[in-house]
Scaffold this motif. Structure first.
Motif, PDB file in Angstrom:
ATOM      1  N   ILE A 164       0.862  -1.189   0.000  1.00 30.51           N
ATOM      2  CA  ILE A 164       0.000   0.000   0.000  1.00 30.51           C
ATOM      3  C   ILE A 164       0.891   1.229   0.000  1.00 30.51           C
ATOM      4  O   ILE A 164       1.627   1.476   0.959  1.00 30.51           O
ATOM      5  CB  ILE A 164      -0.923   0.022   1.234  1.00 30.51           C
ATOM      6  CG1 ILE A 164      -1.759  -1.260   1.311  1.00 30.51           C
ATOM      7  CG2 ILE A 164      -1.836   1.251   1.195  1.00 30.51           C
ATOM      8  CD1 ILE A 164      -2.524  -1.403   2.611  1.00 30.51           C
ATOM      9  N   ARG A 165       0.852   1.978  -1.074  1.00 29.22           N
ATOM     10  CA  ARG A 165       1.568   3.261  -1.168  1.00 29.22           C
ATOM     11  C   ARG A 165       0.527   4.369  -1.089  1.00 29.22           C
ATOM     12  O   ARG A 165      -0.433   4.371  -1.873  1.00 29.22           O
ATOM     13  CB  ARG A 165       2.365   3.359  -2.476  1.00 29.22           C
ATOM     14  CG  ARG A 165       3.517   2.372  -2.571  1.00 29.22           C
ATOM     15  CD  ARG A 165       4.260   2.502  -3.892  1.00 29.22           C
ATOM     16  NE  ARG A 165       5.363   1.573  -3.975  1.00 29.22           N
ATOM     17  CZ  ARG A 165       6.613   1.845  -3.615  1.00 29.22           C
ATOM     18  NH1 ARG A 165       6.903   3.067  -3.147  1.00 29.22           N
ATOM     19  NH2 ARG A 165       7.570   0.945  -3.721  1.00 29.22           N
ATOM     20  N   ALA A 166       0.711   5.277  -0.166  1.00 30.65           N
ATOM     21  CA  ALA A 166      -0.298   6.312   0.029  1.00 30.65           C
ATOM     22  C   ALA A 166       0.353   7.618   0.457  1.00 30.65           C
ATOM     23  O   ALA A 166       1.402   7.624   1.107  1.00 30.65           O
ATOM     24  CB  ALA A 166      -1.314   5.869   1.082  1.00 30.65           C
ATOM     25  N   SER A 167      -0.277   8.708   0.081  1.00 27.35           N
ATOM     26  CA  SER A 167       0.153  10.031   0.541  1.00 27.35           C
ATOM     27  C   SER A 167      -1.078  10.866   0.821  1.00 27.35           C
ATOM     28  O   SER A 167      -2.154  10.644   0.251  1.00 27.35           O
ATOM     29  CB  SER A 167       1.054  10.712  -0.501  1.00 27.35           C
ATOM     30  OG  SER A 167       0.338  10.945  -1.708  1.00 27.35           O
ATOM     31  N   TRP A 168      -0.902  11.825   1.720  1.00 23.64           N
ATOM     32  CA  TRP A 168      -2.008  12.723   2.056  1.00 23.64           C
ATOM     33  C   TRP A 168      -1.443  14.001   2.669  1.00 23.64           C
ATOM     34  O   TRP A 168      -0.289  14.059   3.096  1.00 23.64           O
ATOM     35  CB  TRP A 168      -2.998  12.056   3.011  1.00 23.64           C
ATOM     36  CG  TRP A 168      -2.445  11.662   4.350  1.00 23.64           C
ATOM     37  CD1 TRP A 168      -2.387  12.431   5.489  1.00 23.64           C
ATOM     38  CD2 TRP A 168      -1.853  10.401   4.703  1.00 23.64           C
ATOM     39  NE1 TRP A 168      -1.813  11.731   6.515  1.00 23.64           N
ATOM     40  CE2 TRP A 168      -1.483  10.473   6.067  1.00 23.64           C
ATOM     41  CE3 TRP A 168      -1.605   9.212   4.009  1.00 23.64           C
ATOM     42  CZ2 TRP A 168      -0.862   9.413   6.733  1.00 23.64           C
ATOM     43  CZ3 TRP A 168      -0.989   8.153   4.667  1.00 23.64           C
ATOM     44  CH2 TRP A 168      -0.636   8.261   6.019  1.00 23.64           C
ATOM     45  N   THR A 169      -2.282  15.028   2.724  1.00 22.68           N
ATOM     46  CA  THR A 169      -1.888  16.314   3.288  1.00 22.68           C
ATOM     47  C   THR A 169      -2.490  16.465   4.672  1.00 22.68           C
ATOM     48  O   THR A 169      -3.724  16.504   4.808  1.00 22.68           O
ATOM     49  CB  THR A 169      -2.361  17.468   2.384  1.00 22.68           C
ATOM     50  OG1 THR A 169      -1.726  17.358   1.113  1.00 22.68           O
ATOM     51  CG2 THR A 169      -2.035  18.822   3.002  1.00 22.68           C
ATOM     52  N   PRO A 170      -1.660  16.511   5.727  1.00 22.53           N
ATOM     53  CA  PRO A 170      -2.194  16.716   7.074  1.00 22.53           C
ATOM     54  C   PRO A 170      -2.848  18.092   7.182  1.00 22.53           C
ATOM     55  O   PRO A 170      -2.359  19.076   6.626  1.00 22.53           O
ATOM     56  CB  PRO A 170      -0.956  16.629   7.977  1.00 22.53           C
ATOM     57  CG  PRO A 170       0.086  15.939   7.143  1.00 22.53           C
ATOM     58  CD  PRO A 170      -0.204  16.341   5.725  1.00 22.53           C
ATOM     59  N   ALA A 171      -3.959  18.148   7.885  1.00 22.80           N
ATOM     60  CA  ALA A 171      -4.667  19.411   8.088  1.00 22.80           C
ATOM     61  C   ALA A 171      -4.772  19.691   9.573  1.00 22.80           C
ATOM     62  O   ALA A 171      -4.826  18.769  10.393  1.00 22.80           O
ATOM     63  CB  ALA A 171      -6.057  19.354   7.458  1.00 22.80           C
ATOM     64  N   GLY A 172      -4.793  20.969   9.928  1.00 20.51           N
ATOM     65  CA  GLY A 172      -4.907  21.362  11.321  1.00 20.51           C
ATOM     66  C   GLY A 172      -6.340  21.619  11.721  1.00 20.51           C
ATOM     67  O   GLY A 172      -7.242  21.737  10.889  1.00 20.51           O
ATOM     68  N   GLU A 173      -6.556  21.693  13.029  1.00 18.56           N
ATOM     69  CA  GLU A 173      -7.880  22.008  13.565  1.00 18.56           C
ATOM     70  C   GLU A 173      -8.137  23.513  13.471  1.00 18.56           C
ATOM     71  O   GLU A 173      -7.244  24.316  13.744  1.00 18.56           O
ATOM     72  CB  GLU A 173      -7.963  21.579  15.030  1.00 18.56           C
ATOM     73  CG  GLU A 173      -7.875  20.083  15.253  1.00 18.56           C
ATOM     74  CD  GLU A 173      -9.212  19.410  15.040  1.00 18.56           C
ATOM     75  OE1 GLU A 173     -10.184  20.120  14.706  1.00 18.56           O
ATOM     76  OE2 GLU A 173      -9.280  18.177  15.210  1.00 18.56           O
ATOM     77  N   PRO A 174      -9.356  23.919  13.091  1.00 18.79           N
ATOM     78  CA  PRO A 174      -9.687  25.344  13.147  1.00 18.79           C
ATOM     79  C   PRO A 174      -9.554  25.848  14.586  1.00 18.79           C
ATOM     80  O   PRO A 174      -9.990  25.192  15.532  1.00 18.79           O
ATOM     81  CB  PRO A 174     -11.146  25.379  12.675  1.00 18.79           C
ATOM     82  CG  PRO A 174     -11.329  24.110  11.917  1.00 18.79           C
ATOM     83  CD  PRO A 174     -10.453  23.101  12.579  1.00 18.79           C
ATOM     84  N   GLU A 175      -8.933  26.986  14.743  1.00 21.29           N
ATOM     85  CA  GLU A 175      -8.674  27.492  16.092  1.00 21.29           C
ATOM     86  C   GLU A 175      -8.744  29.016  16.080  1.00 21.29           C
ATOM     87  O   GLU A 175      -7.836  29.696  15.620  1.00 21.29           O
ATOM     88  CB  GLU A 175      -7.284  27.034  16.547  1.00 21.29           C
ATOM     89  CG  GLU A 175      -6.940  27.371  17.994  1.00 21.29           C
ATOM     90  CD  GLU A 175      -5.581  26.827  18.379  1.00 21.29           C
ATOM     91  OE1 GLU A 175      -4.582  27.539  18.134  1.00 21.29           O
ATOM     92  OE2 GLU A 175      -5.510  25.710  18.908  1.00 21.29           O
ATOM     93  N   GLY A 176      -9.872  29.551  16.599  1.00 20.72           N
ATOM     94  CA  GLY A 176     -10.009  31.005  16.696  1.00 20.72           C
ATOM     95  C   GLY A 176      -9.899  31.717  15.368  1.00 20.72           C
ATOM     96  O   GLY A 176      -9.289  32.770  15.264  1.00 20.72           O
ATOM     97  N   GLY A 177     -10.453  31.110  14.312  1.00 20.27           N
ATOM     98  CA  GLY A 177     -10.408  31.737  13.003  1.00 20.27           C
ATOM     99  C   GLY A 177      -9.152  31.414  12.228  1.00 20.27           C
ATOM    100  O   GLY A 177      -9.036  31.794  11.068  1.00 20.27           O
ATOM    101  N   SER A 178      -8.178  30.732  12.839  1.00 16.50           N
ATOM    102  CA  SER A 178      -6.964  30.354  12.124  1.00 16.50           C
ATOM    103  C   SER A 178      -6.852  28.832  12.144  1.00 16.50           C
ATOM    104  O   SER A 178      -7.680  28.129  12.716  1.00 16.50           O
ATOM    105  CB  SER A 178      -5.730  30.989  12.785  1.00 16.50           C
ATOM    106  OG  SER A 178      -5.601  30.531  14.115  1.00 16.50           O
ATOM    107  N   GLN A 179      -5.822  28.332  11.507  1.00 17.19           N
ATOM    108  CA  GLN A 179      -5.619  26.887  11.417  1.00 17.19           C
ATOM    109  C   GLN A 179      -4.451  26.490  12.307  1.00 17.19           C
ATOM    110  O   GLN A 179      -3.322  26.934  12.108  1.00 17.19           O
ATOM    111  CB  GLN A 179      -5.333  26.483   9.962  1.00 17.19           C
ATOM    112  CG  GLN A 179      -5.552  25.007   9.679  1.00 17.19           C
ATOM    113  CD  GLN A 179      -7.025  24.661   9.525  1.00 17.19           C
ATOM    114  OE1 GLN A 179      -7.880  25.518   9.699  1.00 17.19           O
ATOM    115  NE2 GLN A 179      -7.316  23.417   9.215  1.00 17.19           N
TER     116      GLN A 179
END
Length: 226
Positions: A164-179
């Motif tokens: 299994i070869r996989a890639s993805w883009t980690p995303a942050g939690e919304p926090e006070g209007g920013s990421q």
């Protein structure tokens, strides 16, 4: 777990000029903890894929074996690479990108299951979701390859490997209007959960939800050619 190796830049005065987000990400990876069957070690990171990178190699070992530390055969292995480009990357739609490989050997009849690729991909997405991590732009391949043995190796049973070869883009939690920065340690732990699943390990009692309703296939590591 051993520390990650990354491309860390020093200025003319010897000061660390590595961007803070990447330093924090490496620290999160170093602090990640996985189940006992997983051995994670740093490995050389790729130098041309992004300005900053760190990489790990991992193995899932059967516990209760005859090795020096009670370890048995290797059930699965893989690698986890974190890339970082402060300027962002159009294809990633972000500044971080995780690139992974997980592989294990299956019984030939299990490898012949026509639904194996779809099920295997669901193991990855299920592992990420079970750990509550946010991600985007996933892509990858599921490959199965069979081997038959002849001549001096004719006594060995046929083997089938899944990769299994996989890639993805980690995303942050919304926090006070920013990421907020993504929790990269959780991404590594989720990937190790996937590695344990392709190895055929049963989930730990507290991790029963990580299967996402998918029953793991019974697996074994086939004999290796000599």
């Amino acid at each position: 777990m051993a520390a990650a190796h990354g491309h860390l830049a020093d200025g003319a005065d010897g000061a660390d000029t590595t961007p803070a987000p990447f330093r924090q990400a490496v620290q999160a990876l170093r602090a990640a903890r996985t189940r006992l069957e997983v051995e994670v070690e740093p490995m050389p990171a790729p130098k041309r894929l992004a300005p900053y990178a760190c990489a790990f190699q991992a193995s899932v070992l059967e516990r209760g074996g005859t090795g020096a530390q009670g370890e048995g055969e290797e059930l699965a292995d893989g690698r986890f690479v974190l890339l970082y480009d402060p300027a962002g990357h159009d294809a990633w739609r972000g500044t971080f990108r995780v690139v992974t490989l997980a592989r294990a050997e299956l019984e030939p009849e299990m490898g012949a299951d026509p639904l194996l690729p779809e099920v295997s991909w669901s193991w990855l997405t299920g592992a990420l979701e079970a750990r509550g991590v946010l991600y985007g732009e996933p892509s990858g391949t599921v490959t199965r390859a069979g081997s038959s043995y002849f001549g001096g190796l004719a006594e060995q049973e046929p083997s089938t490997q899944i990769e299994i070869r996989a890639s993805w883009t980690p995303a942050g939690e919304p926090e006070g209007g920013s990421q907020a920065p993504p929790d990269l340690g959780a991404h590594l732990v989720a990937w190790c959960d996937l590695l344990c699943q392709v190895a055929g390990l049963p989930p730990l009692p507290q991790d029963t939800s990580s299967l996402g309703g998918v029953v793991p296939l019974p697996q074994r590591r086939g004999p290796q050619p000599t």
